[in-house]
Design an enzyme around this catalytic site. Structure first.
Site, short mmCIF file in Angstrom:
data_model
loop_
_atom_site.label_atom_id
_atom_site.label_comp_id
_atom_site.label_asym_id
_atom_site.label_seq_id
_atom_site.Cartn_x
_atom_site.Cartn_y
_atom_site.Cartn_z
N HIS A 178 -23.41 38.27 -13.58
CA HIS A 178 -23.07 38.96 -12.32
C HIS A 178 -23.19 37.94 -11.20
CE1 HIS A 178 -22.26 41.91 -9.44
NE2 HIS A 178 -23.12 42.86 -9.78
N TYR A 183 -25.81 39.45 -5.08
CA TYR A 183 -26.99 39.21 -5.89
C TYR A 183 -27.23 37.71 -6.05
CZ TYR A 183 -26.56 44.21 -6.41
OH TYR A 183 -26.47 45.55 -6.13
N GLY A 318 -13.51 51.13 -12.74
CA GLY A 318 -14.89 51.48 -12.51
C GLY A 318 -15.09 52.98 -12.47
#
Length: 368
Positions: A178, A183, A318
């Site tokens: 990711h 992040y 998604g």
């Protein structure tokens, strides 16, 4: 009788590394916050992913590669033996239903809280994320992270490789790093979350270093054909900003191309001309998520076909997968896409998780 309305491209097979995908539909990673205490995968999680095994490829929800990497409560991990064991029921269920699944490895970095992990979050610099982070007691302001010392950074890059080994041992077909949405990898790429003056900060070459080291370590651990990465060029999640987006990601993709990764997974977080330039810069398989994550629009058949026409090999869906476990069949037949109940996204339990049913055709629809 029903007729096939989806163009054949989306439903044709594709060879991804050592996997033969029956279609080009990818289930995108989505946080559901339903792990058991200790970050363990559950029987309900096994059933949830197995219900969606007709996808060409499933990418799991974000899985923390270390305790300090956990972003939110209720998310699963891959850094203990118990966690590794718990995932075997998930991968076995997906494979029993004919599916393929990658684990998304997600280190939250500064997007975390001591109430969740018991420790101060870490990041490239002592700059807090913008916004409130989830904690066991509810949303709290994002704390100031501890800036990693130079000698500590390789350990965190290596945590992705350690978790990847556990993922493969647990039966996953591969892993996705990711590198998106603010992040840890995204924080190192950033020009405002990363204020470092050592070899991991400053220039584009230095800011991409952490991502390249994490991908290199993971590819060496489990094989490049089992390693992908997700990126969100130009996105501003959690207050991240990036100078010279096109130059930054072109440089990153050039370095990643040397590794022969299974794929790059791009989010539509920048304008289409820039995305097309990045498509040209990446010589390998591209998974395209055609809509802004958490935006108003959802990926639909038209968006999928648009990007297949622009050179993407695979398309990720998604939110459409939340309420439609049979999404591939709905796309094939033109059946309606059911809406998901947002109130159940993160509430825990099986309601709004395992309770969505496949489309039921009535005598009237079958007669069309």
């Amino acid at each position: 009788m029903t007729t096939t309305t989806a163009p054949s491209t989306l439903l044709t097979g594709y060879r991804l590394g050592g996997l033969t995908l029956p279609n080009r539909v990818v289930m995108a990673p989505m946080t559901r916050a339903r792990a058991a205490a200790g970050g363990l995968a559950t029987a309900s999680m096994a059933a949830y992913y197995a219900q969606r095994a007709t996808a060409g490829l499933i990418v799991s929800e974000g899985v923390q590669p270390s305790l300090i990497g956990q972003s939110s409560p209720g998310t699963p991990g891959l850094h203990t033996d118990a966690q590794t064991d718990s995932w075997r029921q998930v991968t076995a269920a997906v494979h029993a239903n004919g599916g393929r699944i990658f684990a998304q490895l997600m280190h939250g970095g500064r997007v975390s809280h001591p109430d969740t992990t018991g420790a101060q979050p870490v990041g490239p610099s002592a700059v807090p994320a913008v916004g409130a982070v989830f904690t066991p007691a509810g949303p709290r302001p994002a704390p100031v992270p501890r800036a990693l010392e130079t000698h500590e950074v390789p350990e965190h890059a290596g945590s992705y490789a350690d978790a990847a080994r556990r993922a493969v041992d647990a039966g996953f077909d591969g892993v996705e790093l990711h590198g998106a949405n603010g992040y840890l990898i995204s924080q190192f790429l950033s020009s405002n979350a990363n204020l470092r003056t050592d070899r991991y900060g400053g220039s584009v070459r230095n800011r991409i270093r952490f991502a390249v080291e994490a991908a290199t370590a993971t590819a060496e651990a489990v094989g490049a054909s089992r390693t992908g990465i997700r990126l969100s060029p130009g996105a501003a999640f959690w207050g991240v900003a990036e100078d010279d987006v096109l130059g930054l990601y072109t440089a990153l993709l050039g370095e990643l191309a040397r590794l022969g990764l299974a794929y790059v997974h791009l989010e539509a977080t920048v304008d289409e001309p820039s995305l097309l330039a990045l498509r040209r810069a990446w010589p390998g398989t591209l998974i395209m998520n055609p809509v802004m994550p958490m935006g108003a629009a959802q990926t639909d058949l038209a968006a999928a076909e648009h990007w297949l026409g622009l050179g993407a090999e695979l398309i990720s869906f998604g939110r459409a997968y939340l309420a439609n476990p049979d999404l591939v069949e709905r796309l094939r037949t033109g059946a309606p896409i059911a809406p998901a109940d947002e109130a159940t996204f993160y509430q825990g339990g099986d309601e709004g998780y395992l309770t969505y049913r496949p489309y039921e055709r009535t005598a009237a629809t079958l007669a069309r």
